[in-house]
Motif scaffolding. Structure first.
Motif, PDB file in Angstrom:
ATOM      1  N   GLN A  14      43.916  44.310  32.427  1.00 26.24           N
ATOM      2  CA  GLN A  14      43.168  45.161  33.359  1.00 26.24           C
ATOM      3  C   GLN A  14      43.822  45.168  34.729  1.00 26.24           C
ATOM      4  O   GLN A  14      43.903  46.179  35.409  1.00 26.24           O
ATOM      5  CB  GLN A  14      41.742  44.627  33.488  1.00 26.24           C
ATOM      6  CG  GLN A  14      40.832  45.133  32.368  1.00 26.24           C
ATOM      7  CD  GLN A  14      39.418  44.611  32.539  1.00 26.24           C
ATOM      8  OE1 GLN A  14      39.081  43.987  33.543  1.00 26.24           O
ATOM      9  NE2 GLN A  14      38.582  44.883  31.546  1.00 26.24           N
ATOM     10  N   ARG A  15      44.317  43.967  35.129  1.00 28.45           N
ATOM     11  CA  ARG A  15      44.914  43.869  36.476  1.00 28.45           C
ATOM     12  C   ARG A  15      46.276  44.580  36.527  1.00 28.45           C
ATOM     13  O   ARG A  15      46.606  45.238  37.506  1.00 28.45           O
ATOM     14  CB  ARG A  15      45.094  42.402  36.840  1.00 28.45           C
ATOM     15  CG  ARG A  15      45.552  42.231  38.267  1.00 28.45           C
ATOM     16  CD  ARG A  15      45.853  40.797  38.559  1.00 28.45           C
ATOM     17  NE  ARG A  15      44.658  40.040  38.851  1.00 28.45           N
ATOM     18  CZ  ARG A  15      44.678  38.736  39.181  1.00 28.45           C
ATOM     19  NH1 ARG A  15      45.821  38.106  39.212  1.00 28.45           N
ATOM     20  NH2 ARG A  15      43.568  38.093  39.447  1.00 28.45           N
ATOM     21  N   TYR A  16      47.052  44.400  35.470  1.00 33.83           N
ATOM     22  CA  TYR A  16      48.376  45.033  35.469  1.00 33.83           C
ATOM     23  C   TYR A  16      48.459  45.987  34.284  1.00 33.83           C
ATOM     24  O   TYR A  16      49.145  45.718  33.296  1.00 33.83           O
ATOM     25  CB  TYR A  16      49.484  43.969  35.329  1.00 33.83           C
ATOM     26  CG  TYR A  16      49.404  42.869  36.378  1.00 33.83           C
ATOM     27  CD1 TYR A  16      49.785  43.123  37.701  1.00 33.83           C
ATOM     28  CD2 TYR A  16      48.961  41.600  36.044  1.00 33.83           C
ATOM     29  CE1 TYR A  16      49.694  42.119  38.643  1.00 33.83           C
ATOM     30  CE2 TYR A  16      48.882  40.596  37.000  1.00 33.83           C
ATOM     31  CZ  TYR A  16      49.257  40.861  38.294  1.00 33.83           C
ATOM     32  OH  TYR A  16      49.175  39.883  39.242  1.00 33.83           O
ATOM     33  N   PRO A  17      47.710  47.113  34.344  1.00 27.89           N
ATOM     34  CA  PRO A  17      47.690  48.021  33.190  1.00 27.89           C
ATOM     35  C   PRO A  17      49.092  48.591  32.935  1.00 27.89           C
ATOM     36  O   PRO A  17      49.789  48.979  33.870  1.00 27.89           O
ATOM     37  CB  PRO A  17      46.702  49.100  33.616  1.00 27.89           C
ATOM     38  CG  PRO A  17      46.593  48.995  35.099  1.00 27.89           C
ATOM     39  CD  PRO A  17      46.904  47.629  35.471  1.00 27.89           C
ATOM     40  N   GLY A  18      49.466  48.579  31.664  1.00 30.38           N
ATOM     41  CA  GLY A  18      50.748  49.187  31.273  1.00 30.38           C
ATOM     42  C   GLY A  18      51.959  48.315  31.541  1.00 30.38           C
ATOM     43  O   GLY A  18      53.098  48.764  31.377  1.00 30.38           O
TER      44      GLY A  18
END
Ligand code: ADP
Length: 605
Positions: free
Chosen positions: A230-234
């Motif tokens: 969620q914090r670093y999507p992708g």
């Protein structure tokens, strides 16, 4: 052990020590640099956080936001709130400002008029929202923007009504690129790298782009963690492959460690310091390449080797000096010893010489005494020979005196005083002759004392001739005496020279005994620095080996006539006077010639 081996050992030891010390100092310097960089960047990040942290709280105080959250469908309030958000975003220079209601739905945002507006979007899953709602306090969160895909720091605060009831959350997003670029200040070390890791060890700020969104924790895979997704999507969040190096010896601080990092396919060693950032669960990691350590080690090694070389050369110099001093001292000792030995030798030989000299002196004295005795013996022998002649010589005048006396008595009786007087005169003449004879013998017999002096050679010849002519044997012999008119001064002793001449003349008279016209010639010649007195005869001449006649007891005469000592003694007398006596046969006729050479006296200046 040989000093070369020692030197080699010391050299190795110095090199190892210098190398280790260089490593220690090098790592210390690098560590110092890392700590300084950490401190600087930590301050910078703290300042940034402190700058933005109060912003949402201030915004939450705005009555407009409260009113809007109470009446979320009021279009006029929405518009006012949107405008207010935009204004606030401009003032605080933030990328996003937006307001969410209790459900996390965005009801007002600074980008309300843009196509990618946050309005209508729900952020209830974001920790900055849930945390603010749960705690009623400010929250800070780092994440990648879901719509913008930009890294951002989210600052949030709950908006409360007057009763303290939470109505919603206002959020401010700050872009972190600025924080990253702050790292790369011109003065910062080119060797230094930085990463800021979140609580899960994921890098979200890094000085190198390829180190972003990497998992720096060893052994754990963060790829499956949903919160991180969620914090670093992708983002893949691949592991960083950090290899810790265990080199405790070189490290001093507990917060530092040595790590190996893969950089462009090459493993490079870094010194890593980890510092927690204030009020967040973030960690700042500063990594400094340890390349300069090698350089420091080389410098220390060079310094160490030079120190060793200096020490070694000094040691060699001191050693050489001591060696030379010792050598000199030893040589001095040897020299002293040799001098002592030599002195002892010299003293011994001196003593020997002195003893020899004394012995010689004694022998010489003995010789002199013997000579004197011999001379005396020879003289007595001559006297013995002469006594027969003397007897005859004395008897004749005595008989004559007797006859004259008897005649005188008769003449006295007759009263012929004239004849008496004439006879008495004859008697006196005869007595004088006898007195003269005895006087000559007395002179011949006496010993000469005292040192040689300057004498007139003519007088010596005169005296010798008197003795010779007084003898009967000289009768019939023609004696020629070529007496010089001037004085013939020479170095010698009158009596001794006279004795020598008497001997030479007596020998000459004996040699001419059998010759029909016997003749002797005495002459004196000037030889420059000496006088030569020659006694020539026309007698039988000398034997073939003419020098033989000077040997003691060599004689061709009967025992009555000679002992064979005359010439031997004469030569010794002349030698003692510093002159020479030689004899040879005459070249111009029969007979021999004896040459007596005596030095002229030295002229006193
Ligand atoms: P002596 O006369 O007692 O024999 P000298 O020593 O005086 O001893 O002489 C040694 C010898 O030298 C003589 O016996 C003689 O043969 C020889 N001699 C010396 N003078 C003459 C001379 N004028 N002519 C020839 N022979 C000489």
């Amino acid at each position: 052990m040989n000093y070369r081996i020692w030197a080699l050992l010391f050299l190795c030891l110095t090199a190892v020590l210098a190398w280790q010390l260089g490593a220690w100092v090098g790592y210390r310097l690098v560590e110092q640099e890392a700590l300084e960089e950490s401190f600087r960047y930590r301050q910078l990040v703290a300042n940034e956080l402190n700058r933005y942290r109060p912003m949402p709280e201030l915004m939450a105080e705005h009555p407009l936001l409260q009113r809007l959250l109470e009446r979320p469908s009021d279009q006029r309030l929405i518009l006012q709130a949107n405008e207010e958000m935009k204004r606030m975003a401009t003032i605080v220079d933030s990328s996003d400002v937006y307001l969410m209601d209790r459900t996390g739905l965005t009801i007002a945002a600074h980008n309300y008029d843009q196509s990618n507006s946050f309005i209508g979007r729900r952020f209830d899953y974001r920790p900055y929202f849930s945390e603010a709602m749960a705690t009623g306090e400010s929250a800070v969160y780092f994440a990648l923007g879901v719509t913008s895909d930009l890294r951002g720091l989210y600052f949030s605060h709950p908006v409360k009504n007057d009763a303290g009831e939470i109505l919603g959350v206002v959020a401010v997003k700050i872009q972190v690129d600025e924080l990253e670029s702050q790292w790369l200040r011109p003065a910062s070390s080119a060797n230094a790298e930085m990463v800021v890791l979140d609580g899960d060890g994921i890098s979200f700020l890094a000085s190198r782009a390829e180190w972003l969104y990497r998992d720096f924790t060893p052994d754990t895979s963060s790829a499956d963690n949903p919160a991180l997704q969620q914090r670093y999507p992708g983002r893949e969040l691949t592991n960083m492959d950090v290899l810790e190096v265990n080199r405790k010896l070189t490290m001093t601080s507990g917060s530092s460690s040595l790590v190996l990092l893969n950089l462009d396919g090459v493993r490079r060693e870094y010194l890593s310091t980890q510092t927690p950032l204030p009020r967040l669960d973030w960690n700042l990691r500063v990594l400094i390449g340890t390349g300069p350590v090698l350089w420091t080690q080389i410098q220390f090694l060079t310094g160490g080797l030079m120190l060793f070389l200096g020490g070694f050369l000094t040691w060699l110099y001191v050693r050489e000096r001591y060696r030379r001093e010792a050598e000199l001292a030893q040589r001095g000792e040897q020299l002293e010893k040799r001098v002592t030995e030599r002195t002892a030798d010299l003293e011994a030989s001196n003593r020997r010489l002195l003893a020899e000299i004394r012995q010689r002196e004694a022998t010489q004295n003995e010789l002199k005494a013997t000579q004197q005795e011999l001379i005396q013996a020879a003289k007595l022998a001559v006297l013995g020979q002469m006594s027969a002649g003397l007897n005859h010589e004395m008897n004749q005048p005595l008989t004559a005196i007797q006859a004259y006396a008897r005649n005188s008595r008769r003449f006295l009786e007759r009263g012929n005083a004239e004849m008496v007087d004439a006879n008495l005169a004859e008697i006196v003449t005869l007595c004088n002759k006898m007195a003269e004879l005895t006087r000559q013998f007395k002179v011949f017999a006496r010993k000469s004392e005292g040192p040689p002096a300057t004498v007139d050679l003519r007088l010596a010849v005169d005296a010798a001739l008197k003795i010779i002519t007084a003898q009967d044997s000289s009768e019939g012999v023609r004696i020629r005496w070529r007496r010089p008119d001037h004085g013939v001064m020479c170095h010698g002793d009158l009596i001794r020279i006279e004795q020598v001449l008497v001997n030479l003349m007596a020998n000459a008279i004996q040699a001419v005994e059998t010759v029909p016209e016997p003749g002797i010639t005495i002459s004196i010649h000037d030889g420059g620095d000496h006088w030569q007195c020659c006694v020539e005869d026309n007698g039988s001449g000398l034997p073939a080996d003419s020098d033989q006649v000077f040997e003691p007891f060599f004689t061709t005469k009967s025992v009555k006539q000679g002992l064979g000592l005359g010439l031997s003694i004469s030569r010794q007398i002349v030698d003692a006077l510093g002159g020479t006596l030689t004899g040879h046969n005459r070249a111009d006729g029969p007979g021999a010639v004896f040459v007596l050479t005596l030095a002229k006296p030295r002229k006193t200046p």
